[in-house]
Design a protein around this motif. Structure first.
Motif, PDB file in Angstrom:
ATOM      1  N   UNK A 236     -20.638 -63.001 -32.956  1.00  0.00           N
ATOM      2  CA  UNK A 236     -21.420 -63.902 -33.820  1.00  0.00           C
ATOM      3  C   UNK A 236     -22.622 -64.473 -33.068  1.00  0.00           C
ATOM      4  N   UNK A 237     -22.443 -64.813 -31.782  1.00  0.00           N
ATOM      5  CA  UNK A 237     -23.551 -65.349 -30.971  1.00  0.00           C
ATOM      6  C   UNK A 237     -24.639 -64.293 -30.778  1.00  0.00           C
ATOM      7  N   UNK A 238     -24.220 -63.048 -30.552  1.00  0.00           N
ATOM      8  CA  UNK A 238     -25.192 -61.968 -30.362  1.00  0.00           C
ATOM      9  C   UNK A 238     -26.035 -61.740 -31.604  1.00  0.00           C
ATOM     10  N   UNK A 239     -25.490 -62.065 -32.757  1.00  0.00           N
ATOM     11  CA  UNK A 239     -26.219 -61.857 -34.015  1.00  0.00           C
ATOM     12  C   UNK A 239     -27.094 -63.053 -34.378  1.00  0.00           C
ATOM     13  N   UNK A 244     -29.262 -67.465 -26.608  1.00  0.00           N
ATOM     14  CA  UNK A 244     -28.507 -68.630 -26.139  1.00  0.00           C
ATOM     15  C   UNK A 244     -27.750 -68.321 -24.851  1.00  0.00           C
ATOM     16  N   UNK A 245     -27.474 -69.387 -24.087  1.00  0.00           N
ATOM     17  CA  UNK A 245     -26.647 -69.288 -22.887  1.00  0.00           C
ATOM     18  C   UNK A 245     -25.208 -69.570 -23.290  1.00  0.00           C
ATOM     19  N   UNK A 263     -19.811 -56.633 -23.596  1.00  0.00           N
ATOM     20  CA  UNK A 263     -19.936 -56.609 -25.065  1.00  0.00           C
ATOM     21  C   UNK A 263     -21.261 -57.230 -25.495  1.00  0.00           C
ATOM     22  N   UNK A 264     -21.674 -58.297 -24.823  1.00  0.00           N
ATOM     23  CA  UNK A 264     -22.919 -58.987 -25.183  1.00  0.00           C
ATOM     24  C   UNK A 264     -24.130 -58.089 -24.928  1.00  0.00           C
ATOM     25  N   UNK A 265     -24.049 -57.224 -23.898  1.00  0.00           N
ATOM     26  CA  UNK A 265     -25.155 -56.301 -23.606  1.00  0.00           C
ATOM     27  C   UNK A 265     -25.373 -55.325 -24.756  1.00  0.00           C
ATOM     28  N   UNK A 266     -24.285 -54.892 -25.379  1.00  0.00           N
ATOM     29  CA  UNK A 266     -24.365 -53.923 -26.464  1.00  0.00           C
ATOM     30  C   UNK A 266     -24.961 -54.542 -27.718  1.00  0.00           C
TER      31      UNK A 266
END
Length: 266
Positions: A236-239, A244-245, A263-266
């Motif tokens: 959800x944060x990635x979208x 954000x940090x 996962x966040x890199x993808x």
């Protein structure tokens, strides 16, 4: 008799060197009044200035031994030579004591620091996912007290013992500029479908969400549970707030955090 004394003196001088003039023949008051050059800065100081500076940093015996090692400053002859004969030499300015120089330097730094203008407080949006838990509640209070936080979002599940709206209402009584809002989600729902308003525009997302380790539970079992919880929030944060940090408080931290970073890199 005098010949025997002279032979005895010669014999002693060959066995052990006679003490130097500055060590024994000069009175203590004269030795302390003379100026000696400190090798550290090449400046001559009196014993009072020298000992005042090094007192507290070294023991007294060490200071005295260092003082004896320093070279004595030789006074210049008043009589000139050549063309300058007969002219008086200009008086040499006395060096300032080290202790006073240190005080002046500190005062100058302090004055410079006072001149600097204070930066205005930031206007950041922060979200605490799991803000109704034992770690999330005090963490949310710290964020609400921070003058750099303009908007604070508290998110948790509807099954939490304390509803996030209640935590937000309590923190709203603080006399701070931050606006506190509470968001909740039903158990089993996906964060990516429910946290758009909560996460959009966030600069910092703190995630103290997860289950504690129960007796008899292995780290692998705990990883499966907490990794699934963190995965939903990270997606959800990635979208909604990709810039954000993220700060994760999760167990096992050395397994979940690297997995979420990939996962966040993808």
């Amino acid at each position: 008799f005098w010949l025997k004394c002279l032979n005895r003196l010669v014999h002693l001088s060959c066995v052990a060197p006679l003490p130097t003039l500055s060590q024994t023949l000069l009175p203590t008051s004269f030795k302390m009044a003379e100026r000696r050059i400190d090798p550290e800065d090449g400046t001559a100081y009196t014993w009072e200035e020298f000992s005042e500076f090094y007192t507290g940093k070294f023991k007294k015996k060490a200071i005295e031994a260092y003082w004896e090692e320093c070279e004595v400053k030789k006074s210049k002859s008043k009589k000139g030579s050549g063309k300058g004969k007969g002219k008086k030499a200009a008086p040499e300015p006395e060096p300032k004591p080290k202790a006073k120089a240190k005080v002046k330097a500190k005062a100058k730094v302090k004055a410079t620091a006072e001149k600097k203008e204070t930066k205005p407080a930031g206007n950041f949006k922060v979200c605490v996912c799991g803000g109704s838990g034992g770690i999330g509640q005090p963490l949310s209070m710290l964020m609400a007290l921070d003058p750099n936080v303009k908007e604070l979002c508290i998110f948790d599940l509807s099954i939490a013992m304390v509803p996030p709206a209640g935590v937000a209402a309590d923190l709203g009584h603080l006399e701070r500029k931050s606006e506190v809002k509470g968001y909740q989600m039903e158990l089993g729902a996906k964060p990516i479908d429910n946290l758009k308003e909560c996460l959009t525009g966030c600069h910092l997302v703190l995630i103290p969400a997860g289950m504690p380790r129960k007796p008899g539970q292995t780290r692998d079992d705990l990883f499966k549970i907490n990794a699934d919880i963190a995965k939903g929030i990270v997606e959800a944060c990635a979208k909604f707030c990709p810039e954000a940090m993220l700060g994760m408080i999760v167990n096992p931290v050395n397994s979940v955090v690297p997995a979420m970073a990939e996962l966040y890199k993808k």
